[in-house]
Design a protein around this motif. Structure first.
Motif, mmCIF file in Angstrom:
data_model
loop_
_atom_site.group_PDB
_atom_site.id
_atom_site.type_symbol
_atom_site.label_atom_id
_atom_site.label_comp_id
_atom_site.label_asym_id
_atom_site.label_seq_id
_atom_site.Cartn_x
_atom_site.Cartn_y
_atom_site.Cartn_z
ATOM 1 N N ASP A 288 43.066 46.126 35.407
ATOM 2 C CA ASP A 288 43.082 45.581 36.795
ATOM 3 C C ASP A 288 44.334 46.098 37.684
ATOM 4 O OD1 ASP A 288 44.230 43.543 38.543
ATOM 5 O OD2 ASP A 288 43.764 41.784 37.282
ATOM 6 N N GLU B 171 32.060 45.538 46.400
ATOM 7 C CA GLU B 171 32.699 46.008 45.328
ATOM 8 C C GLU B 171 32.508 47.383 44.909
ATOM 9 O OE1 GLU B 171 32.798 41.753 45.386
ATOM 10 O OE2 GLU B 171 31.100 42.972 45.198
ATOM 11 N N ASP C 5 34.482 41.710 39.707
ATOM 12 C CA ASP C 5 35.071 41.278 41.009
ATOM 13 C C ASP C 5 36.466 41.211 41.067
ATOM 14 O OD1 ASP C 5 35.611 39.125 39.737
ATOM 15 O OD2 ASP C 5 34.009 37.785 40.678
ATOM 16 N N LYS C 6 37.054 40.655 42.340
ATOM 17 C CA LYS C 6 38.392 40.882 42.357
ATOM 18 C C LYS C 6 39.116 39.988 41.251
ATOM 19 C CE LYS C 6 38.042 37.093 45.867
ATOM 20 N NZ LYS C 6 38.366 35.915 45.062
ATOM 21 N N ASP C 7 38.347 38.865 40.532
ATOM 22 C CA ASP C 7 38.929 38.152 39.587
ATOM 23 C C ASP C 7 38.742 38.708 38.369
ATOM 24 O OD1 ASP C 7 39.984 36.203 41.652
ATOM 25 O OD2 ASP C 7 37.872 35.508 41.690
ATOM 26 N N ALA D 184 37.593 46.629 45.339
ATOM 27 C CA ALA D 184 37.466 45.903 43.995
ATOM 28 C C ALA D 184 38.565 46.210 43.538
ATOM 29 C CB ALA D 184 36.332 46.505 43.219
ATOM 30 N N SER D 185 39.128 45.228 42.322
ATOM 31 C CA SER D 185 40.391 45.358 41.851
ATOM 32 C C SER D 185 40.332 45.452 40.378
ATOM 33 C CB SER D 185 41.124 43.920 41.893
ATOM 34 O OG SER D 185 40.580 43.039 41.672
#
Length: 698
Positions: free
Chosen positions: A435, A497, A485-487, A415-416
């Protein structure tokens, strides 16, 4: 013609709709980011020197000695013609020149800087500072469609950043699409149609990027207003704050926004007269909901900027305010809140046993990992279940209102992004989105909390130290940890995630101090386990526990290390076995054992010393542990960790004072109920030990 537009004149309706901030009307400015070009000429949008918008009259030069208005697109007059802006209509009402220095897209920081630039040029007697409530939040960006200046507060001082403002980075613009939009913008039919069916696409520019920074927009805005008020006081200029709102705010809110209220308050404190349009427009809406459509530019059912009538409404409010005596007060009457450093006292009980302080979870699991870093426990926050938001909340900390800082170490694991929320019992506080890919922190308000800040810094080994702080108006701060999520989107279908976390701390103050554990190694008064088992003949538990009509403990043949099966028996009721009269001198003691589910995944452990002790409820499946302290227990701790395969290591800590300890091992139902009719509920256990100290030895 029926719509009241100038269909027989050369007007780029799209350019007017976005306040002339596109189609070559804006120019790069190293100090402000962008400004309106001077000398623009068209039927609906014209500018004078310094980018001042024309009021639709014959004036071609700036006029001093009157009124200077600064602000964003609501002041500049997007979507209306020169003579329909509120500065133009105010000029007609008061009979004095009004210079319109509004620029579309400005935040409160740029608006104040624009005023400071124009004051010595226009030399007005009255300064009108127009804010849209959203402009306050814009001061929390370094890029808002285009790069801009922004302020942070360091050592209790305003610090200007991003100066000179970087120019736009080269991008692959679709020049043909922009050319088509430019030409089509002269068609009223095309403009009306596109505004109705694809407004965002129609008004979009090629380089729309938004980058948040870590500051408190409200604090920054109030300090900038104070700086501007000092200049106005020194020059004898009367200063008014004009607070405006989009149509959505009037329709849905019951009161001015959580950003507008504190800014209005600080302005009044320093003697700035406030003109807030919310109450008057809300009254219009409540009397006749359709009437509000007359106050905004409508494209079908879509509300835009204020219409000519809406701007006339604002101009009338300002004209009435100017008839009143000027507000009393000076800039120095306002005292900004000072940022108090963190005191370093961790308010989270059992910070090394986070599972014991979890209040609830939604489609997420917080579980300990086998590894540790710097001797501190590591937890894995993972998304579970269906498409939804995924978070866990911790129990509230008992503390009075004030400034608090949350800090921790985090490491992305598939996960970012991670969202951390800090709020009080009244749900007032802030959230910050971290982030890890961009190494950025984006703070956002939740209610009326002030002094909102956040930060992130690399800490080695893929770890980051993250923190956020806010001044909470209510008691008992609480923390929520949410995966995105990644976005960095909140609601999603899980796809592994997860984020690793350690060293979670909440402290009083508004900066992060080094981590101080409140349990485990390094915590105050921590006594390590001495490794001496106080349970005599622990390798033959079946002989010292014996059998009972409500539970059985039987050795498992051939097990190595030796293990036992604890099973519920007898009629409906509670099902437990006990070990009594364990000799133990006064001090902290930790009970530890390894357990595996065998018919149920729930087990309760108790350490009793007379009328005091601790209870630990364990969920082997979820990796959860809940601590209950009995009577006058001064401290206690509980933890559960994976060891190998399906085995989990359980620990429970309690104080002993009488020299005699009692241990209870209770089988719980599959749903965690203590009393039930047996139907195969059992667990397997091994390596049972009671030792002196706050932690279990290996």
């Amino acid at each position: 013609m029926a719509l009241g537009d100038r269909v027989f004149e050369r007007v780029n309706f799209r350019s007017v709709a976005i306040g002339g901030a596109n189609q070559g009307a804006s120019a790069y400015d190293a100090e402000l980011g962008w400004v309106l070009r001077p000398g623009l000429k068209s039927a609906g949008f014209n500018t004078l020197p310094y980018g001042i918008r024309s009021n639709g009259n014959d004036a071609t030069e700036l006029r001093s000695g009157g009124v200077l208005a600064v602000g964003d697109s609501f002041t500049a007059g997007s979507e209306v013609h020169d003579h329909q802006t509120w500065p133009a209509q105010l000029e007609s009402l008061i009979g004095q020149p009004v210079m319109n220095g509004g620029v579309g897209g400005y935040g409160t920081d740029q608006i104040v800087m624009q005023a400071e630039r124009l004051l010595p040029v226009v030399r007005p007697r009255v300064l009108l500072v127009g804010f849209l409530s959203q402009d306050v939040l814009r001061s929390g960006f370094s890029v808002y469609g285009a790069p801009k200046p922004y302020y942070t507060i360091e050592d209790d001082r305003l610090i200007l950043n991003n100066t000179p403002v970087p120019g736009l980075a080269p991008v692959r613009d679709n020049k043909f699409a922009e050319f088509v939009k430019d030409i089509a913008g002269y068609s009223l039919a095309v403009h009306r149609t596109m505004m109705a069916v694809a407004r965002d696409v129609w008004l979009a520019t090629p380089r729309q990027v938004y980058v948040r920074v870590s500051n408190d927009p409200i604090d920054v805005t109030c300090r900038l207003l104070q700086r501007l008020k000092r200049q106005a006081d020194a020059s004898g200029i009367r200063m008014l704050l004009v607070m405006q709102y989009g149509s959505g705010a009037i329709q849905t809110w019951t009161a001015p926004s959580d950003d507008a209220v504190p800014v209005n308050a600080c302005a009044r404190t320093m003697g700035i007269q406030v003109v807030d349009e919310f109450a008057s427009l809300k009254a219009v809406y409540e009397q006749d909901r359709d009437a509000l459509r007359n106050y905004y530019v409508m494209t079908g059912d879509a509300f835009g900027h204020m219409s000519a009538r809406g701007n006339a409404h604002v101009a009338a409010l300002i004209a009435d305010a100017l008839k009143q005596p000027a507000a009393s007060g000076r800039a120095q009457d306002y005292t900004p809140d000072r940022l108090v450093p963190g005191d370093g006292t961790n308010l989270i009980a059992r910070s090394e046993s986070l599972r014991s302080v979890v209040a609830g979870a939604a489609f997420a699991a917080l579980t300990p990992t086998e590894a540790s870093v710097d001797g501190h426990a590591v937890y894995r926050l993972a998304a579970t279940g269906a498409t939804s938001e995924h978070y866990v909340s911790l129990k509230p900390v008992q503390a009075a209102a004030g400034g608090f800082t949350v800090s921790m170490y985090a490491k992305p694991d598939a996960a970012s992004c991670l969202r951390v929320v800090l709020f009080d019992r009244a749900q007032q506080g802030m959230l910050a989105d971290f982030d890890f890919a961009e190494v950025s922190a984006r703070p956002n308000p939740v209610g009326t909390a002030s002094a909102r800040r956040a930060g992130i810094a690399a800490a080695g080994g893929g770890w980051y130290r993250i923190w956020l702080s806010a001044r909470l108006p209510g008691d008992d701060p609480q923390i929520l940890l949410q995966l995105t999520d990644k976005d960095c989107k909140e609601s999603f279908l899980p796809n592994r995630e997860a984020v690793l976390l350690r060293a979670l701390q909440i402290e009083r103050g508004q900066s992060a101090s080094p981590y101080r554990p409140t349990s485990g190694p390094g915590s105050p008064g921590f006594v390590p386990g001495d490794g001496k088992n106080r349970i005599a003949h622990a390798d033959a538990l079946e002989t010292i526990v014996g059998q009972s009509p409500i539970a059985t403990l039987a050795a498992i043949e051939g097990s190595s290390p030796r293990a036992w099966r604890l099973a519920a028996a007898g009629p409906a009721g509670e099902h437990y076995v006990g070990i009594g009269e364990i000799s133990a001198e006064a001090g902290p003691y930790t009970l530890s054992l390894e357990v595996k589910a065998a018919g149920t995944s729930r087990l309760r452990l108790q350490i009793l010393d007379g009328t005091i002790g601790t209870i630990g409820d364990f969920d082997l499946a979820e990796g959860g542990a809940l601590l209950t302290q009995i009577d006058a227990t001064r401290f206690g701790d509980v933890d559960i960790r994976p060891v190998s395969g399906e085995w989990r290591r359980l620990t429970l800590t309690a104080p002993l004072t009488t020299g005699r300890a009692h241990i209870l091992l209770q089988v719980m139902d599959r749903d965690g109920a203590g009393a039930f009719a047996p139907s195969g509920q059992a667990v397997e256990l091994r390596k049972l030990r009671l030792e002196r100290g706050h932690a279990a030895s290996n």
